[in-house]
Design a protein around this motif. Structure first.
Motif, PDB file in Angstrom:
ATOM      1  N   ALA A   1      -4.543  18.420   2.315  1.00 46.97           N
ATOM      2  CA  ALA A   1      -3.604  17.455   2.886  1.00 46.97           C
ATOM      3  C   ALA A   1      -2.811  16.750   1.799  1.00 46.97           C
ATOM      4  O   ALA A   1      -3.347  16.428   0.729  1.00 46.97           O
ATOM      5  CB  ALA A   1      -4.361  16.428   3.725  1.00 46.97           C
ATOM      6  N   ILE A   2      -1.530  16.497   2.094  1.00 46.75           N
ATOM      7  CA  ILE A   2      -0.671  15.738   1.197  1.00 46.75           C
ATOM      8  C   ILE A   2       0.315  14.915   2.023  1.00 46.75           C
ATOM      9  O   ILE A   2       0.396  15.049   3.236  1.00 46.75           O
ATOM     10  CB  ILE A   2       0.113  16.634   0.210  1.00 46.75           C
ATOM     11  CG1 ILE A   2       0.938  17.686   0.957  1.00 46.75           C
ATOM     12  CG2 ILE A   2      -0.828  17.283  -0.797  1.00 46.75           C
ATOM     13  CD1 ILE A   2       1.872  18.487   0.064  1.00 46.75           C
ATOM     14  N   GLN A   3       1.063  14.065   1.337  1.00 47.10           N
ATOM     15  CA  GLN A   3       2.223  13.342   1.857  1.00 47.10           C
ATOM     16  C   GLN A   3       1.927  12.518   3.112  1.00 47.10           C
ATOM     17  O   GLN A   3       2.544  12.693   4.160  1.00 47.10           O
ATOM     18  CB  GLN A   3       3.368  14.331   2.111  1.00 47.10           C
ATOM     19  CG  GLN A   3       3.820  15.041   0.862  1.00 47.10           C
ATOM     20  CD  GLN A   3       4.860  16.128   1.118  1.00 47.10           C
ATOM     21  OE1 GLN A   3       5.134  16.484   2.254  1.00 47.10           O
ATOM     22  NE2 GLN A   3       5.431  16.660   0.053  1.00 47.10           N
TER      23      GLN A   3
ATOM     24  N   GLY B   1      -0.389  13.161   8.185  1.00 48.89           N
ATOM     25  CA  GLY B   1       0.604  13.925   7.454  1.00 48.89           C
ATOM     26  C   GLY B   1       0.325  15.415   7.430  1.00 48.89           C
ATOM     27  O   GLY B   1      -0.352  15.962   8.306  1.00 48.89           O
ATOM     28  N   ARG B   2       0.777  16.037   6.394  1.00 47.73           N
ATOM     29  CA  ARG B   2       0.920  17.482   6.260  1.00 47.73           C
ATOM     30  C   ARG B   2      -0.352  18.147   5.744  1.00 47.73           C
ATOM     31  O   ARG B   2      -1.066  17.590   4.911  1.00 47.73           O
ATOM     32  CB  ARG B   2       2.079  17.721   5.283  1.00 47.73           C
ATOM     33  CG  ARG B   2       2.265  19.109   4.745  1.00 47.73           C
ATOM     34  CD  ARG B   2       3.397  19.073   3.735  1.00 47.73           C
ATOM     35  NE  ARG B   2       3.637  20.369   3.133  1.00 47.73           N
ATOM     36  CZ  ARG B   2       4.573  20.606   2.204  1.00 47.73           C
ATOM     37  NH1 ARG B   2       5.323  19.604   1.773  1.00 47.73           N
ATOM     38  NH2 ARG B   2       4.747  21.812   1.705  1.00 47.73           N
ATOM     39  N   THR B   3      -0.628  19.367   6.230  1.00 46.51           N
ATOM     40  CA  THR B   3      -1.758  20.142   5.725  1.00 46.51           C
ATOM     41  C   THR B   3      -1.391  21.620   5.610  1.00 46.51           C
ATOM     42  O   THR B   3      -0.341  22.061   6.092  1.00 46.51           O
ATOM     43  CB  THR B   3      -2.999  20.043   6.641  1.00 46.51           C
ATOM     44  OG1 THR B   3      -2.827  20.914   7.774  1.00 46.51           O
ATOM     45  CG2 THR B   3      -3.251  18.630   7.117  1.00 46.51           C
TER      46      THR B   3
ATOM     47  N   LEU C   1       0.852  -1.189   0.000  1.00 48.73           N
ATOM     48  CA  LEU C   1       0.000   0.000   0.000  1.00 48.73           C
ATOM     49  C   LEU C   1       0.883   1.232   0.000  1.00 48.73           C
ATOM     50  O   LEU C   1       1.714   1.416   0.884  1.00 48.73           O
ATOM     51  CB  LEU C   1      -0.926   0.007   1.212  1.00 48.73           C
ATOM     52  CG  LEU C   1      -2.027   1.079   1.212  1.00 48.73           C
ATOM     53  CD1 LEU C   1      -3.005   0.835   0.061  1.00 48.73           C
ATOM     54  CD2 LEU C   1      -2.763   1.089   2.543  1.00 48.73           C
ATOM     55  N   SER C   2       0.699   2.053  -1.022  1.00 45.25           N
ATOM     56  CA  SER C   2       1.521   3.238  -1.208  1.00 45.25           C
ATOM     57  C   SER C   2       0.734   4.485  -0.826  1.00 45.25           C
ATOM     58  O   SER C   2      -0.343   4.722  -1.376  1.00 45.25           O
ATOM     59  CB  SER C   2       1.977   3.317  -2.665  1.00 45.25           C
ATOM     60  OG  SER C   2       2.708   4.490  -2.896  1.00 45.25           O
ATOM     61  N   PRO C   3       1.234   5.314   0.097  1.00 43.69           N
ATOM     62  CA  PRO C   3       0.562   6.571   0.448  1.00 43.69           C
ATOM     63  C   PRO C   3       0.947   7.667  -0.531  1.00 43.69           C
ATOM     64  O   PRO C   3       2.125   7.900  -0.781  1.00 43.69           O
ATOM     65  CB  PRO C   3       1.094   6.852   1.848  1.00 43.69           C
ATOM     66  CG  PRO C   3       2.477   6.287   1.843  1.00 43.69           C
ATOM     67  CD  PRO C   3       2.450   5.099   0.898  1.00 43.69           C
ATOM     68  N   THR C   4      -0.036   8.362  -1.082  1.00 43.95           N
ATOM     69  CA  THR C   4       0.290   9.359  -2.097  1.00 43.95           C
ATOM     70  C   THR C   4      -0.713  10.500  -2.082  1.00 43.95           C
ATOM     71  O   THR C   4      -1.672  10.502  -1.296  1.00 43.95           O
ATOM     72  CB  THR C   4       0.391   8.700  -3.488  1.00 43.95           C
ATOM     73  OG1 THR C   4       0.903   9.625  -4.425  1.00 43.95           O
ATOM     74  CG2 THR C   4      -0.946   8.149  -3.938  1.00 43.95           C
ATOM     75  N   SER C   5      -0.498  11.481  -2.929  1.00 46.34           N
ATOM     76  CA  SER C   5      -1.342  12.677  -2.931  1.00 46.34           C
ATOM     77  C   SER C   5      -1.070  13.478  -4.189  1.00 46.34           C
ATOM     78  O   SER C   5      -0.084  13.247  -4.902  1.00 46.34           O
ATOM     79  CB  SER C   5      -1.067  13.539  -1.691  1.00 46.34           C
ATOM     80  OG  SER C   5       0.308  13.878  -1.597  1.00 46.34           O
TER      81      SER C   5
ATOM     82  N   VAL D   1      -5.435  13.473  -0.843  1.00 45.70           N
ATOM     83  CA  VAL D   1      -4.735  12.237  -0.509  1.00 45.70           C
ATOM     84  C   VAL D   1      -5.426  11.062  -1.188  1.00 45.70           C
ATOM     85  O   VAL D   1      -6.660  11.003  -1.241  1.00 45.70           O
ATOM     86  CB  VAL D   1      -4.717  12.023   1.016  1.00 45.70           C
ATOM     87  CG1 VAL D   1      -4.236  10.622   1.377  1.00 45.70           C
ATOM     88  CG2 VAL D   1      -3.842  13.076   1.689  1.00 45.70           C
ATOM     89  N   HIS D   2      -4.645  10.133  -1.716  1.00 51.83           N
ATOM     90  CA  HIS D   2      -5.178   8.851  -2.155  1.00 51.83           C
ATOM     91  C   HIS D   2      -4.135   7.772  -1.887  1.00 51.83           C
ATOM     92  O   HIS D   2      -3.038   8.058  -1.392  1.00 51.83           O
ATOM     93  CB  HIS D   2      -5.601   8.886  -3.628  1.00 51.83           C
ATOM     94  CG  HIS D   2      -4.478   8.935  -4.609  1.00 51.83           C
ATOM     95  ND1 HIS D   2      -3.876  10.113  -5.021  1.00 51.83           N
ATOM     96  CD2 HIS D   2      -3.827   7.944  -5.290  1.00 51.83           C
ATOM     97  CE1 HIS D   2      -2.927   9.858  -5.899  1.00 51.83           C
ATOM     98  NE2 HIS D   2      -2.876   8.542  -6.071  1.00 51.83           N
TER      99      HIS D   2
END
Length: 360
Positions: free
Chosen positions: A202-204, A219-221, A159-163, A176-177
């Motif tokens: 939100a990202i990353q 994560g980051r916002t 599972l890869s966290p991405t945005s 985010v997805h």
């Protein structure tokens, strides 16, 4: 080499930092630097040892910025080498960004990265990072991990966290997805997006593990605090995103679930920044927090404290021997590597997201 004053100040800071319980080592991965600036490190354990990568060149965004890599062998880091650049894929050459390393179990070492048009690429190494394949571009809305590491799930999937960051009439949309692979990273399916990109920008994300097949991403916002979002089914679907008590200065974070079930979060414990279009510093201090449940976080370490400087974009992993390894950007000049024994960390509670004065 760094001038004498910089060496002295760095040594004094290292002495103070090393006195904190749990700290084993703090070092630069390279010195002298092979490039004027560097940023966005990633870290992984391979069968042959640690491998770290980052982007470096004259300045973020310049065409000469490529992906650099070093391997930890016989107790030392190898001299950095450039393993990817924009000249391989685009003409004229463009810059590279945000490498992420992932070791496929019993498979190749994967390197994901972006180029200046935010095109996503993947390379493979079958010799633990010594040599690399030609770049393969990702298509069909797939981006690969954008900053933080993928995770291996109990069913063997990745599972890869991405945005993504998309311009919109309401302003830049940060969404985010997740991307999931069931064949060792050969192909991926898209999950999400899990937020609208405006209520919380939100990202990353990073991914943490909880009992009962529950996952937590955080994560980051742009809202001045970290975000969190939970999955009850191993990442196939996600609940509603919310803001945490912990502050975020619009800078990257990372997190990891330890073998003993605790969670570590590394981030800048400081308020919002407004210069999001061109980072110019003010990413200090850099902090390590600990949690048993992902909700209540306690203060553990302060890695850097120098004001109005940049200590940012950390990466954190736990290796097979139980130790924790951290890398991060040091003033855009170097990549720093810190080793921590999590069994020796001493923590203090935070109240309403405030870092206690007793942890320095």
């Amino acid at each position: 080499m760094k001038n004498l004053l910089t060496i002295l100040l760095t040594s004094l800071t290292a002495i103070s930092f090393a006195e904190q319980p749990g700290v084993i080592k703090s070092e630069f991965i390279f010195d002298p630097a092979p490039h004027p600036q560097c940023h966005s490190s990633t870290l992984v354990e391979t069968p042959a040892g640690l491998v770290a990568a980052w982007f470096g060149g004259t300045r973020e965004g310049n065409p000469d910025v490529g992906i650099w890599l070093s391997r930890h062998q016989d107790g030392v880091w190898t001299p950095p080498v450039e393993v990817a650049n924009g000249a391989e894929t685009e003409d004229p050459r463009v810059n590279c960004l945000n490498p992420v390393l992932f070791q496929v179990p019993k498979g190749p070492l994967l390197l994901f990265y972006k180029t200046g048009k935010w095109w996503a690429y993947k390379k493979e190494s079958k010799d633990n990072g010594a040599t690399w394949s030609k770049p393969e571009r990702l298509y069909n809305g797939l981006f690969g991990p954008v900053k933080n590491k993928p995770v291996l799930l109990a069913d063997g999937s990745i599972l890869s966290p991405t945005s993504v960051e998309i311009p919109s009439p309401q302003g830049r949309s940060w969404r985010v997805h997740f991307e999931r692979s069931t064949n060792g990273g050969k192909s991926w399916e898209y999950i999400g997006p899990v937020n609208d990109g405006h209520e919380i920008q939100a990202i990353q994300p990073s991914i943490l593990f909880h009992p009962g097949n529950r996952l937590q991403a955080l994560g980051r916002t742009q809202q001045g605090k970290l975000f969190e979002i939970w999955s009850e089914d191993g990442g196939m679907s996600w609940g509603k995103m919310s803001l945490m008590d912990l502050p975020n200065n619009n800078s990257g974070t990372d997190a990891v679930t330890l073998k003993d079930g605790r969670h570590l979060l590394i981030y800048n414990h400081t308020g919002n920044r407004t210069d999001i279009d061109r980072p110019s510093g003010f990413r200090s201090p850099l902090n390590l927090a600990v949690s048993k449940d992902g909700k209540k976080w306690e203060a553990a370490l302060v890695l850097e404290t120098e004001p109005k400087k940049e200590f940012s974009y950390p990466a954190i992993i736990q290796t097979g021997d139980g130790l924790v390894h951290i890398t991060y950007t040091w003033k855009r000049e170097f990549i720093k590597h810190v080793v921590v024994d999590p069994a020796k960390l001493e923590t203090q509670p935070m109240v309403d997201g405030q870092w206690p004065d007793s942890v320095k």
